[in-house]
Design a protein around this motif. Structure first.
Motif, PDB file in Angstrom:
ATOM      1  N   LEU A   1       2.586  13.996  -1.859  1.00 30.48           N
ATOM      2  CA  LEU A   1       3.851  12.969  -1.262  1.00 30.48           C
ATOM      3  C   LEU A   1       3.610  13.544   0.063  1.00 30.48           C
ATOM      4  O   LEU A   1       4.691  12.578   1.147  1.00 30.48           O
TER       5      LEU A   1
ATOM      6  N   TYR B   1       1.672  11.076 -12.859  1.00 29.33           N
ATOM      7  CA  TYR B   1       0.543  11.512 -12.321  1.00 29.33           C
ATOM      8  C   TYR B   1       0.420  12.116 -13.363  1.00 29.33           C
ATOM      9  O   TYR B   1       0.728  12.228 -14.910  1.00 29.33           O
TER      10      TYR B   1
ATOM     11  N   TRP C   1       8.465   8.105  -8.671  1.00 29.58           N
ATOM     12  CA  TRP C   1       8.191   6.633  -7.958  1.00 29.58           C
ATOM     13  C   TRP C   1       9.427   6.546  -6.515  1.00 29.58           C
ATOM     14  O   TRP C   1       8.699   6.002  -5.800  1.00 29.58           O
TER      15      TRP C   1
ATOM     16  N   LYS D   1      -5.310   7.860  -5.775  1.00 26.80           N
ATOM     17  CA  LYS D   1      -4.788   8.370  -6.074  1.00 26.80           C
ATOM     18  C   LYS D   1      -4.505   9.281  -4.519  1.00 26.80           C
ATOM     19  O   LYS D   1      -5.317  10.018  -3.796  1.00 26.80           O
ATOM     20  N   LEU D   2      -3.489   9.981  -5.374  1.00 27.52           N
ATOM     21  CA  LEU D   2      -2.996  11.339  -3.982  1.00 27.52           C
ATOM     22  C   LEU D   2      -2.699  12.648  -4.550  1.00 27.52           C
ATOM     23  O   LEU D   2      -1.683  12.774  -5.757  1.00 27.52           O
TER      24      LEU D   2
ATOM     25  N   ASP E   1      -0.865   8.678  -8.968  1.00 22.33           N
ATOM     26  CA  ASP E   1      -0.776   7.144  -8.791  1.00 22.33           C
ATOM     27  C   ASP E   1       0.365   6.634  -7.896  1.00 22.33           C
ATOM     28  O   ASP E   1       1.481   6.514  -8.619  1.00 22.33           O
ATOM     29  N   SER E   2       0.351   6.342  -6.736  1.00 21.08           N
ATOM     30  CA  SER E   2       1.403   5.729  -5.674  1.00 21.08           C
ATOM     31  C   SER E   2       1.921   4.921  -5.777  1.00 21.08           C
ATOM     32  O   SER E   2       2.821   4.027  -5.132  1.00 21.08           O
ATOM     33  N   GLU E   3       1.203   3.691  -6.375  1.00 21.35           N
ATOM     34  CA  GLU E   3       1.332   2.646  -6.621  1.00 21.35           C
ATOM     35  C   GLU E   3       2.777   2.495  -8.411  1.00 21.35           C
ATOM     36  O   GLU E   3       3.272   1.624  -8.369  1.00 21.35           O
TER      37      GLU E   3
ATOM     38  N   ASP F   1      -8.389   9.807  -2.444  1.00 26.58           N
ATOM     39  CA  ASP F   1      -8.706   9.042  -1.881  1.00 26.58           C
ATOM     40  C   ASP F   1      -9.201   8.360  -2.412  1.00 26.58           C
ATOM     41  O   ASP F   1      -8.769   6.411  -2.426  1.00 26.58           O
TER      42      ASP F   1
ATOM     43  N   GLY G   1       3.659   6.153  -9.849  1.00 25.65           N
ATOM     44  CA  GLY G   1       4.723   7.388  -9.891  1.00 25.65           C
ATOM     45  C   GLY G   1       3.970   7.790 -10.942  1.00 25.65           C
ATOM     46  O   GLY G   1       4.954   8.785 -11.384  1.00 25.65           O
TER      47      GLY G   1
ATOM     48  N   ARG H   1       3.122  10.183   2.885  1.00 22.28           N
ATOM     49  CA  ARG H   1       3.962   9.368   2.072  1.00 22.28           C
ATOM     50  C   ARG H   1       5.709   9.415   2.598  1.00 22.28           C
ATOM     51  O   ARG H   1       6.809   9.375   2.112  1.00 22.28           O
TER      52      ARG H   1
ATOM     53  N   LEU I   1       8.384   8.441  -3.114  1.00 21.10           N
ATOM     54  CA  LEU I   1       7.597   7.894  -2.980  1.00 21.10           C
ATOM     55  C   LEU I   1       8.394   6.216  -2.674  1.00 21.10           C
ATOM     56  O   LEU I   1       7.829   5.917  -0.722  1.00 21.10           O
TER      57      LEU I   1
END
Lengths: 826, 166, 271
Positions: free
Chosen positions: A789, A684, A808, A463-464, A678-680, A459, A682, A792, A811
């Motif tokens: 995820l 991983y 992505w 990163k998730l 990487d939530s920005e 975090d 997608g 989210r 997300l």
């Protein structure tokens, strides 16, 4: 980077029928290595014959089209071209391939070349043979084919719609096969449930193992004897022979299969019989050896895609504490344009009906259809992987929706070690295993107790972090009687493998097998088993590589597939060795003047127990029988050339109830994965990974671990990058390694491995076949992504294939995936 | 005809593993096919159509290249090293031995190319880190091993300690 | 998989190469071959004559003179990574070259080949646009110099015409240059799904985005903050292609992300 954890507690080894641990259990240097590391392996394309012609295929550019005309005249007139072959000739000279299916699938006409119609992009239409590879390629461009394109069917879910394009007129339908499987009392399970978890649609993606060496053959035809010699890398010659003989109107003895080194198979080299038939016809027609090596693009376009399967309208009956009671689902399988080994996939999944879990009540409605895509046939994990992925998705989604701990839910539902051997709802018997313990080992390897800490750390880097479990089974040694559940008229059942072991004139011990190893180290493990029984070192045992019909050490099911060598192949080797050992003792008893039971085999001799001076070297035994046999008793039944057919104990399954034991052994694997997303974007990465396996007795631990690693790599590739994607016109978008990304050394996560040994009570050595791996990596990565995820919007992972763009999408719009899941309270 | 004119074929001289070969070859013939079909050096393999798999990797004048993306005529006057030249007098070299010791090969099809890439890596970087090994082998695809044992083998061959295997 | 018949020539000077390229229809320069040979294997293009540039040492020179770093078109990625001139005068070129494909490809592939093939997913075209590179082209009539904007014309199309040869590429020398590069790739260091190069050298921020159009798209954000970059990318009204690796929408999103990251990297270096 790769570490192996040995179990802390002592392993309980059952004493039944286990050999004394001599060579078995050691990492003996592989016999195969010396030639392979020097580039002296013999792969099919390495072979040359004087005067041979090189074959190049002309292939369909359309997914679906009528063939209006084919003109080979320009090609044939090119200097250096020896001849051609087209579908019309094939139809005149051969019968269509035998179909395993019942009607309508039974009516499909499948030939070695397209006849009248093409049904997938890349389908073989004609072949040109020339003096060089380049000339054959040039000439292929001069073959003129006129097509009348037809609408293409690329979505299996549309295959049975009224207006769907019809692939096979003779079948009258795109249905290949369907069957309803029901066991237990599904209605009562749902009545008893606290919750029903409904999942509208899950999808297992289409990919395969892309062995680095493609299919190939060099075929010679002997006009005098009518004998074909087929040097090839087909990995299941038993099946190829059964399909080719009747098609070619030839007895099987006229088809000599010879394999040598094979550059990977993974099931993808089972259904090359159409190509082999075409090359055989050309060898006869042109009276010269014909060489064919498949191009990478050809392989992607036409060979052995793994079964693509939808699971629709799934309903799971669950108690509040996460106990799974039963499930209903509809499995829709996309077989591609032809049924080469299908529809066996329609029953083979049933070897693992409840996965690793104690489900008692199951209803699965299986439908298989044809589409304008490459034909499916076995791919590593064949049909069980798809179903096991389904069971893992189900348990993971149930835990997710009911907010239960995924570890606890699995342990609650795993078949327990004290329940083994365990009979599943459809009568399969899980021989041994301890899944909960394997999960514990995996959790320790991955540092599970530090998970919260790792989440925080991820975090802080934006990163998730996600944690996922993938449990799976590797069922091995098929009972081919299960084919009768597909088609009661089929006359197959049981299984077998053959080995011969002889002691030759100068004391050489020579082993032949029916198997066709593609890297599994059969020469080495077979030598170890023989060495233990004959009392020599593996260096003294010469195992001939590959398969040769002339050796007559094969039977109907010979080949290397379906995770069975450690049982069938080594069972045959054990049997033949014991036979040979018995004969050596018999001979020894005559020469040394004592009873057979007074003798032991050790250190290259047969000698009296307790009196090692009274010994006969094995070389002497060989010499006596082969060259110096005057004076031996007339009734001495000793040839020192033992042939043994291993036959596992199976019954023909009950076709009515679809009930019975379909597989002899059940190796298991439990994997755990940590991913960072990487939530920005997608994008991983798998940052930590552990794989724990149990394949019963380990003959060669390093080889076993190598298989676990290889299966893991295949699964990770399939989870993130590998896909056979088609556009709406049926064009394959990933026809080569440029677009179909195969993971390389930089793509692999750090790996920890562990193991336990639960010997099988059903096999001669306590071994279980292994190697396919059951796709555990796919299950683990799917679970890890879903976990990552969670914060989210709790999207649901619904596809086995999760490239960055799909993550992505999850997300961006978690609701779109959540729409697939509903939890109903009873 | 000067060497500067364009021709559809020419006679080339290449030295492979110390042995000299003189052959006439079509300009269109790929180096990998020249080696395998014309010189009977079948140790180097072909696994793809697009230069991605690395099974054809070898050293051209000491530089690691993929021979499926070179024409044979381009190798005129050059020295090639292929897998067949690694073992001197039948003795496996340290990399080959390490590959066997660490089970870094299963089917053996990617192995020749993998060994050449590892050989090239150890010449430029005698004690590579794990990351350097991964990068050095990035151009070689293996479908059997998952690469973990290959990385260990290269580390071991370079004289560095590897993690303990069972 | 197998080439059509072709003629082959191996000149030893750039002038000779131009003569050959000019005198034969269907003649094409063979640089590293890491793209062209594959194209010919697939028979997607089949030149009649290949003019092999690999023995022309003059085309491999890397030098700095004054405030210009000049790189010969036949310099390989490996050479560029190892050249101290590059390390000192414009290190981003070596860093990005190190991300291209793999060792084998880098040993043969050339900067000239990379820009002349102008595949939209290539690394160097957007980088050279961001760095304001100039391109020297030799023809039978002599040499001319072309700006990056004029060089990249379309998919697989550049200003190098029939019978011409790219001889060198020049960029301003700038030690500790404020340059950045960001990409999303298929697997680690794989083919780019989207890439972006940024530079704060020169008058104002420059961000060149690749993989989204036939040629790199240059945007000029008003500032280095994230919002300015987003606005600049949105203002470019990109219509990226959709393929098996990414939808148009996803590419568009990644374009913004890569632009921001590239510029952030440039800023960090400039400090």
């Amino acid at each position: 980077m790769s570490e192996t954890l040995a179990p802390e507690q002592a392993i309980v080894v059952e004493e039944t029928g286990a050999p004394q641990r001599g060579w078995a259990g050691q990492n003996v240097p592989r016999k195969e290595d010396k030639r392979l590391v020097q580039g002296e392996g013999l792969f099919v394309d390495d072979m040359k014959r004087h005067g041979m012609g090189y074959a190049h295929y002309v292939r369909s550019p359309y997914a679906h089209a009528n063939i209006v005309s084919i003109d080979v005249s320009k090609a044939e007139s090119l200097r250096g071209v020896f001849g051609t072959l087209i579908g019309e000739e094939v139809a005149a000279l051969t019968e269509p391939f035998f179909q395993l299916a019942t009607p309508p699938g039974a009516h499909i006409k499948d030939y070695a070349l397209a006849v009248g119609k093409v049904r997938h992009v890349g389908e073989p239409v004609a072949i040109v043979v020339a003096a060089t590879r380049e000339l054959a390629r040039d000439a292929a461009e001069l073959v003129e084919v006129e097509y009348e394109p037809l609408p293409a069917l690329v979505d299996a879910r549309q295959a049975l719609a009224e207006d769907a394009p019809l692939l096979h007129d003779e079948a009258g339908s795109n249905l290949a096969w369907s069957g309803l499987y029901e066991w237990g009392d599904v209605d009562s399970a749902f009545a008893e449930a606290d919750r029903i978890v409904k999942i509208t649609e899950l999808h297992f993606n289409r990919f395969n193992s892309t062995p680095l060496e493609c299919d190939g053959a060099l075929v010679e035809f002997n006009r005098g004897t009518g004998q074909w010699t087929i040097y090839t890398n087909n990995q299941f010659p038993g099946f190829a022979a059964i399909m080719m003989g009747p098609a070619m109107r030839s007895g099987l003895d006229k088809l000599r299969f010879v394999t040598q080194d094979i550059g990977g198979g993974f099931g993808n080299k089972i259904t090359s019989h159409p190509q082999l038939v075409a090359i055989c016809l050309l060898a006869r027609k042109l009276n010269r050896p014909i060489q064919w090596t498949e191009w990478r693009t050809d392989f992607h376009l036409t060979m052995s895609h793994g079964n693509e399967r939808w699971f629709q309208d799934t309903e799971v009956a669950v108690k509040c504490d996460g106990t799974l009671l039963g499930f209903r689902t509809k499995a829709l399988d996309d077989a591609g344009a032809y049924l080469r080994y299908e529809p066996l996939g329609g029953v083979i999944w049933a070897q693992v009906t409840p996965g690793c879990y104690r489900w008692k009540h199951v209803s699965l409605d299986f439908t298989q259809v044809v589409t304008n895509k490459a034909p499916c046939s076995p791919n590593r994990g064949y049909s069980r992987m798809q179903h096991l992925w389904f069971t893992e998705r189900v348990i993971d989604i149930v835990a997710h929706e009911l907010e239960l701990d995924p570890v606890e839910v699995r342990k609650r539902n795993y078949v327990r070690a004290d329940e083994m051997p365990y009979t599943t709802p459809n009568g399969c018997v899980y021989d041994s295993g301890d899944y909960a313990r394997m999960l514990d080992v995996a959790l320790e390897l991955i540092g599970y107790e530090r998970l919260a800490e790792r989440r925080q750390d991820a975090d802080s880097r934006g990163k998730l972090l996600g944690f996922g479990i993938g449990s799976t089974l590797d069922s091995g040694t098929n009972n081919f009687g299960q084919s009768r559940l597909i088609n009661p008229e089929l006359q197959f059942s049981g299984n077998n493998e053959v080995a011969t072991v002889k002691l030759d004139i100068f004391g050489e011990i020579v082993v032949t097998l029916g198997t066709t190893p593609q890297g599994q180290g059969h020469e080495t493990t077979a030598a170890m088993v023989v060495a233990d029984i004959i009392g020599v070192s593996p260096d003294d045992v010469n195992v001939r590589a590959g398969h040769d019909s002339y050796w007559n050490s094969h039977a109907g099911f010979s080949g290397t597939y379906a995770s069975q060598f450690a049982v069938t192949g080594l069972g045959a080797v054990k049997g033949a060795s014991e036979k040979l050992a018995g004969e050596i003792r018999k001979l020894g008893s005559v020469v040394l003047g004592c009873g057979v039971d007074d003798l032991e085999l050790a250190e290259g001799q047969v000698r009296m127990k307790g009196n090692p001076e009274a010994a006969l070297p094995l070389m002497a035994c060989g010499a006596i029988i082969n060259a110096n046999n005057a004076g031996l008793p007339e009734d001495l039944d000793v040839t020192l050339n033992a042939r043994y057919v291993f036959r596992p104990q199976f019954e023909v399954p009950d076709v009515e109830r679809k009930y019975g034991n379909l597989t002899l052994t059940y190796a298991a694997q439990v994997h755990v994965a940590l991913v960072e997303v990487d939530s920005e974007t997608g994008v991983y990465e798998v940052v930590e990974y552990a794989a724990v396996d149990d394949c019963g007795t380990r003959i060669h631990p390093q080889i076993v671990e190598g298989q676990v690693m290889g299966a893991t790599a295949h699964a990770l590739g399939a989870a993130t990058h590998e896909t056979f994607a088609y556009d709406e016109d049926g064009n394959l978008l990933t026809p080569n390694f440029y677009d179909y990304h195969v993971p390389h050394a930089m793509d692999m996560p750090p790996l920890k491995t562990g193991y336990i040994e639960s010997p099988s009570p059903f096999t001669p050595l306590g071994t279980k076949g292994m190697g396919e791996g059951g796709g555990a990596g796919i299950h683990a990565v799917c679970a890890a992504l879903q976990d990552a995820l969670k914060g989210r919007g709790r999207p649901i992972v619904y596809d086995s294939f999760n490239p960055y763009h799909r993550v992505w999408e999850l997300l961006q719009d978690p609701e779109a995936s959540r729409v697939r899941v509903e939890v109903v309270a009873r | 005809m000067s060497t500067q004119d364009a021709t559809a074929s020419r006679t080339i001289i290449v030295e492979v593993n110390g042995e000299r070969y003189e052959r006439e070859v079509d300009a269109r013939r790929l180096l990998i096919h020249f080696l395998r079909d014309d010189l009977d050096l079948t140790g180097s393999h072909i696994g793809c159509d697009t230069g991605n798999c690395g099974a054809c990797s070898l050293l051209l004048d000491g530089t690691l290249v993929k021979s499926c993306m070179l024409l044979a005529v381009q190798a005129d006057g050059s020295k090639l090293d292929t897998v067949e030249g690694l073992a001197a007098g039948g003795e496996l070299d340290p990399l080959q031995q390490a590959f066997s010791d660490h089970h870094a090969l299963q089917c053996g099809y990617c192995t020749p190319g993998m060994l050449m890439s590892a050989t090239a890596l150890l010449r430029t970087t005698p004690r590579p880190s794990e990351e350097e090994i991964r990068k050095g082998l990035q151009g070689n695809i293996c479908r059997c091993t998952g690469y973990w044992n290959i990385i260990e083998a290269v580390k071991a061959a370079s004289g560095q300690e590897v993690s303990v295997d069972e | 998989m197998l080439l059509r018949e072709v003629e082959y020539a191996r000149p030893s000077s750039a002038a000779e190469a131009v003569r050959l390229l000019d005198s034969r229809d269907g003649a094409r320069a063979l640089a590293g071959g890491q793209t062209l040979v594959n194209v010919m294997k697939a028979r997607a293009a089949s030149p009649d004559v290949l003019v092999d540039l690999n023995r022309i040492d003059d085309l491999r020179l890397i030098s700095v003179s004054g405030d210009t770093l000049q790189i010969g078109a036949m310099a390989t990625y490996t050479q560029i990574m190892a050249a101290s001139e590059v390390e000192v005068s414009r290190p981003i070129l070596g860093e990005v070259s190190a991300q291209i494909a793999d060792v084998q490809v880098r040993n043969r592939g050339t900067i000239g080949g990379n820009v002349c093939s102008n595949d939209p997913t290539n690394h160097l075209p957007p980088l050279l646009v961001a760095l304001e590179a100039t391109f020297t082209i030799l023809g039978s009539g002599g040499e001319r110099v072309v700006s990056a904007k004029e060089f990249f014309l379309g998919v697989y199309m550049t200003a190098v015409g029939e019978g011409e040869l790219l001889t060198s590429i020049s960029v301003p020398a700038a030690a500790n240059a404020a340059d950045g590069f960001a990409s999303i790739t298929i697997g680690r260091d794989g083919t780019c799904i989207v890439n972006a190069a940024a530079s704060l050298e020169g008058e104002s921020p420059r961000v060149a985005i690749g993989c989204v159009d036939a040629v790199p798209v240059l945007v000029r954000p008003g500032g280095t903050d994230e919002e300015s970059v987003h606005q600049a990318v949105q203002g470019a009204r990109l219509e990226p292609p959709s393929d098996v690796h990414a939808s148009a929408e996803y590419r568009l999103h990644l374009a913004e992300i890569c632009a921001v990251r590239a510029l952030r990297q440039a800023e960090e270096r400039g400090r």
